[in-house]
Design an enzyme around this catalytic site. Structure first.
Site: not given
Lengths: 301, 301
Positions: A60, A62, A64-65, A140, A268
């Protein structure tokens, strides 16, 4: 299968706690799963031969990914990459990457292919003779997929000595490995199971991050050799998990138990916790075989 | 002025060699100059109180100066920032950042202001009572600006003891510091220079990266206290410098000499060189006061 954790922490990158990225080595492939800021540094640090990566799966969008993707793509260009690179990720990923490359007049000199996702149903993303990669729709705050990496069943093992002693024609070996009965040079039929043995069972790895507790995914990851399931929070912060659409360690374990997977890897983690051992303890109340992801840790699956 | 080098290497980030970012502390401000991938980690690592950053200056939109910006902006949001943040950079920077925030549904909850640049002439970007920040147009493969941080002349120092002994009214002190002559309580005029002393000369810091050898910039940075000038290559790779529109250490020194700056800091080293000392040696053939930037190094200007 060999899984290398490059980063397994949530939210903001820190010197000793990297956000999500991991590399799965399976059947000659090196798959990159998620690509947070700093992933290319982690790839070098843990000596992953990252020029071999040809497929990148982004769960996805965001940061942090995802925020390390454009940097990695640029670095491949600077290193003179020629091999094609395939990116699988949510709709919008192509525009975000290409806009930045365009602003820097830094288009790649290798083939860059985007496979944009927007289905809420499982989709086959990749297949060859040895394995498949399928999306695992998650739940999510924004559109998110996990990924299921499944080996195909291998051919049956052939007892070559026995086949020889029984005078089986070598030209039949291939078919016998695929399950056919054998025929000897003098025309006698030998049942397949008499000269073959079971191959090792096919392995599978399911990556599920980020997601709220989402039992719908159980059917898809049922029986997986290893499940990586996010566990951002401990049980005492269950309300935060609900609010932010993340999972607790216990919820991750509940999914693992329902799906009867072989092993659960947690990751995570929120930065609010000093020690990670509590994640394992809470999960083990529900499911026994739990491991903690750590930056740089390697799992043989 | 206090300059902290967060990263000073070119191209791809490595574990021990970070691409460009630096923090300048001056007159109560904390200015961030460029923001490569990993900058937020370097800010934490070198214990910069980065919540205090309110102005970020981006020279150009190559990844090694820019790919860490969206991550830093996102982290400010996660940390609950409320103060406005101003971004100064080439046209396109706003779209690139906002698109990524939009894809992650991660709009900031603080004021985010973009000041997009496209002029090839020096522009005043920031001014308060103590300093100015001006662009220094550079000559690179894409539109690029350096930045000149200039303190304004301070008020003259007042010899308070002498002023008292001469019976100067306190209500005149302010004007005297600004250069006015003094008047005693009995109406006598005292020349300003009799009861004041020169303030410390205003300091200035010029940041010039990335750029080919570009003497045009000399006029603008003339007399700067400190000049940071990129030196991607050594002299033996002069042809590469020309081809990629970067500078050699000698060329950086030639600019420093022409501009009669106080000090030259070199940086933006290509990864091809094992040792940095050669940069200093080559530059010192032309200009004496040369320092080498290093990740984490602090310069008092």
């Amino acid at each position: 299968m060999k899984l290398t954790i490059l980063g397994c922490h949530s939210a903001t990158p820190r010197w000793d706690a990297h956000p999500t990225a991991q590399v799965l080595e399976v059947k000659g492939h090196l798959f990159l799963i998620d690509c947070a800021e700093g992933t290319q540094v982690q790839l070098r640090r843990f000596k992953v031969k990252f020029a071999r990566i040809k497929h990148i799966f982004i769960s996805h969008l965001h940061g942090d990914h995802f925020f390390g993707l454009v940097g990695l793509i640029s670095t491949f260009r600077l290193l003179g990459r020629e091999a094609d690179l395939h990116i699988y990720g949510p709709k919008g990923i192509k525009e975000a990457v290409l806009l930045q490359l365009k602003l820097g007049k830094s288009y790649t000199n290798y083939g860059l292919y985007f496979h944009e996702l927007n289905s809420d149903q499982p989709q086959l993303l990749f297949e060859d003779d040895k394995l498949t990669v399928t999306t695992v729709p998650l739940n999510h705050r924004i559109y998110t997929n996990g990924f299921l990496f499944q080996e195909k069943p291998a051919e049956r093992g052939l007892d070559v000595d026995k086949a020889r002693s029984l005078n089986v024609e070598m030209s039949y070996y291939r078919k016998i490995k695929q399950g056919a009965d054998a025929t000897t040079k003098d025309g006698k039929t030998i049942p397949n199971e008499d000269i073959t043995f079971d191959p090792p069972p096919p392995k599978s790895y399911a990556y599920c991050s980020d997601t709220a507790y989402y039992p719908t995914l159980v059917a898809q990851v049922a029986g997986a050799t290893t499940l990586y399931h996010e566990s951002t929070f401990l049980d005492k912060d269950h309300d935060l998990a609900e609010k932010t659409m993340h999972s607790t360690a216990k919820e991750a374990a509940a999914i693992a138990k329902k799906a009867q997977v072989g092993q659960l890897i947690l990751g995570h983690y929120s930065g609010r916790y000093q020690h990670l051992q509590a994640f394992k303890m809470e999960a083990q109340e529900i499911f026994e075989n739990v491991e903690l992801a750590e930056d740089g840790k390697v799992f043989e699956i």
